[in-house]
Design a protein around this motif. Structure first.
Motif, mmCIF file in Angstrom:
data_model
loop_
_atom_site.group_PDB
_atom_site.id
_atom_site.type_symbol
_atom_site.label_atom_id
_atom_site.label_comp_id
_atom_site.label_asym_id
_atom_site.label_seq_id
_atom_site.Cartn_x
_atom_site.Cartn_y
_atom_site.Cartn_z
ATOM 1 N N LEU A 265 0.787 -1.322 -0.132
ATOM 2 C CA LEU A 265 0.083 0.070 0.005
ATOM 3 C C LEU A 265 0.987 1.360 -0.019
ATOM 4 N N LEU A 266 0.606 2.318 -0.907
ATOM 5 C CA LEU A 266 1.199 3.613 -0.473
ATOM 6 C C LEU A 266 -0.057 4.457 0.235
ATOM 7 N N ALA A 267 0.559 4.407 1.462
ATOM 8 C CA ALA A 267 -0.373 4.950 2.448
ATOM 9 C C ALA A 267 -0.343 6.538 2.545
ATOM 10 N N TYR A 268 -1.513 7.073 2.743
ATOM 11 C CA TYR A 268 -1.149 8.656 3.181
ATOM 12 C C TYR A 268 -2.168 9.105 4.354
ATOM 13 N N GLU A 269 -2.659 7.857 4.949
ATOM 14 C CA GLU A 269 -3.399 7.943 6.331
ATOM 15 C C GLU A 269 -2.899 6.935 7.174
ATOM 16 N N GLY A 270 -3.011 7.247 8.284
ATOM 17 C CA GLY A 270 -2.648 6.278 9.465
ATOM 18 C C GLY A 270 -3.730 6.525 10.733
ATOM 19 N N ASP A 271 -4.443 5.428 10.967
ATOM 20 C CA ASP A 271 -5.521 5.387 11.799
ATOM 21 C C ASP A 271 -6.375 6.678 11.626
ATOM 22 N N GLY A 272 -6.771 7.103 10.593
ATOM 23 C CA GLY A 272 -7.606 8.135 10.286
ATOM 24 C C GLY A 272 -7.192 9.591 10.177
ATOM 25 N N VAL A 273 -5.670 9.802 10.383
ATOM 26 C CA VAL A 273 -5.162 11.124 10.203
ATOM 27 C C VAL A 273 -4.119 10.999 8.869
ATOM 28 N N PRO A 274 -3.881 12.273 8.494
ATOM 29 C CA PRO A 274 -2.861 12.278 7.499
ATOM 30 C C PRO A 274 -1.723 11.982 7.985
ATOM 31 N N LEU A 275 -0.790 11.192 7.232
ATOM 32 C CA LEU A 275 0.483 11.012 7.839
ATOM 33 C C LEU A 275 1.553 12.174 7.733
ATOM 34 N N ALA A 276 1.856 12.766 8.882
ATOM 35 C CA ALA A 276 2.688 13.744 9.092
ATOM 36 C C ALA A 276 4.059 13.453 8.521
ATOM 37 N N LEU A 277 4.856 14.357 8.008
ATOM 38 C CA LEU A 277 6.352 14.299 7.643
ATOM 39 C C LEU A 277 6.984 13.620 8.889
ATOM 40 N N ASP A 278 6.995 13.993 10.094
ATOM 41 C CA ASP A 278 7.625 13.340 10.891
ATOM 42 C C ASP A 278 7.287 11.849 11.445
ATOM 43 N N GLU A 279 6.222 11.478 10.550
ATOM 44 C CA GLU A 279 5.584 10.175 11.076
ATOM 45 C C GLU A 279 5.605 9.030 9.618
ATOM 46 N N GLY A 280 6.592 9.725 8.657
ATOM 47 C CA GLY A 280 6.720 8.882 7.462
ATOM 48 C C GLY A 280 6.135 9.405 6.254
ATOM 49 N N GLY A 281 5.309 10.634 6.484
ATOM 50 C CA GLY A 281 4.427 11.089 5.421
ATOM 51 C C GLY A 281 5.128 11.944 4.493
ATOM 52 N N PRO A 282 4.431 12.684 3.533
ATOM 53 C CA PRO A 282 3.031 12.364 3.556
ATOM 54 C C PRO A 282 2.428 11.052 2.926
ATOM 55 N N ILE A 283 3.599 10.355 2.085
ATOM 56 C CA ILE A 283 3.075 9.103 1.834
ATOM 57 C C ILE A 283 4.135 8.196 2.012
ATOM 58 N N ARG A 284 3.865 6.859 2.311
ATOM 59 C CA ARG A 284 4.994 5.680 2.512
ATOM 60 C C ARG A 284 4.425 4.377 2.137
ATOM 61 N N ILE A 285 5.315 3.466 1.808
ATOM 62 C CA ILE A 285 5.004 2.171 1.384
ATOM 63 C C ILE A 285 4.934 1.272 2.740
ATOM 64 N N VAL A 286 3.530 0.626 2.986
ATOM 65 C CA VAL A 286 3.584 -0.335 3.951
ATOM 66 C C VAL A 286 3.270 -1.657 3.321
ATOM 67 N N PHE A 287 3.274 -2.799 4.286
ATOM 68 C CA PHE A 287 3.001 -4.345 3.598
ATOM 69 C C PHE A 287 1.964 -4.789 4.424
ATOM 70 N N ALA A 288 1.035 -5.539 4.054
ATOM 71 C CA ALA A 288 0.206 -6.584 4.592
ATOM 72 C C ALA A 288 0.821 -7.561 5.384
ATOM 73 N N ASP A 289 0.246 -7.822 6.633
ATOM 74 C CA ASP A 289 0.827 -8.966 7.471
ATOM 75 C C ASP A 289 1.069 -10.189 6.769
ATOM 76 N N ASP A 290 0.349 -10.550 5.796
ATOM 77 C CA ASP A 290 0.503 -11.718 5.106
ATOM 78 C C ASP A 290 1.387 -11.674 3.645
ATOM 79 N N HIS A 291 1.829 -10.546 3.500
ATOM 80 C CA HIS A 291 2.666 -10.379 2.415
ATOM 81 C C HIS A 291 3.879 -11.100 2.274
ATOM 82 N N PRO A 292 4.339 -11.966 1.311
ATOM 83 C CA PRO A 292 5.675 -12.604 1.447
ATOM 84 C C PRO A 292 6.755 -11.884 1.895
#
Length: 186
Positions: free
Chosen positions: A141-168
């Motif tokens: 996922l190319l994420a732009y929100e975490g837990d309902g709020v936009p990802l702040a720059l100091d939290e890896g925003g404004p966008i970041r790559i994350v992986f699902a728990d079951d992704h290899p």
């Protein structure tokens, strides 16, 4: 590859029913995309971004500027939007991310023949080469929100790559590029 709406519903229901592991510890239980909104942006109506560019994709077949494909946050939000609950290894807690499946962004850009890699570049120029075949399995996922709020720059925003728990490739934390600025298809 896109999953039809009825297939996605079936997969999401299956994830709810089977979300816990046998030992009762669901910290790393498999999760699936939950589609929040369908795409209203596609390659036929791409214009240069009106807002600040948050992602530049180069090396692709589709461009909207002289430099490549540039996307602002509004454009990303007009793509297929999904939510994905996962264990975030850096903060060591479960989080729900909202964003665009990375395979949709790459598909929009158009992969040239022979390309095998995405070079991802963060705002601080940290580079990670990610094989394109990681997109063969849903859950990047190319994420732009975490837990309902936009990802702040100091939290890896404004966008970041994350992986699902079951992704290899979930355990390869070097692929989780934060504060993403660019992708070069190679």
């Amino acid at each position: 590859m896109r999953i039809g709406r009825s297939a996605l519903t079936l997969v999401a229901l299956t994830a709810v029913v089977t979300g816990c592991s046998d030992d009762g510890n669901d910290e790393f239980a498999a999760r699936t995309y939950v589609e929040v909104d369908t795409a209203t942006l596609d390659a036929t109506d791409l214009q240069p971004p009106e807002g600040e560019t948050v992602l530049e994709v180069t090396g692709g077949l589709v461009t909207n500027t002289d430099d490549g494909l540039e996307l602002d946050l509004d454009m990303l939000e007009r793509m297929r939007t999904v939510e994905l609950e996962l264990f975030e290894p850096f903060v060591e807690e479960r989080m729900t991310f909202r964003g665009v499946p990375l395979e949709d962004v790459v598909e929009l850009a158009g992969v040239p023949d022979g390309a095998t890699t995405m070079r991802t570049v963060a705002l601080n120029e940290y580079e990670v080469d990610i094989p394109l075949d990681v997109l063969d399995t849903e859950g990047v996922l190319l994420a732009y929100e975490g837990d309902g709020v936009p990802l702040a720059l100091d939290e890896g925003g404004p966008i970041r790559i994350v992986f699902a728990d079951d992704h290899p490739d979930v355990a390869n934390e070097s692929l989780w590029n934060w504060s993403l600025a660019a992708i070069d298809l190679r």
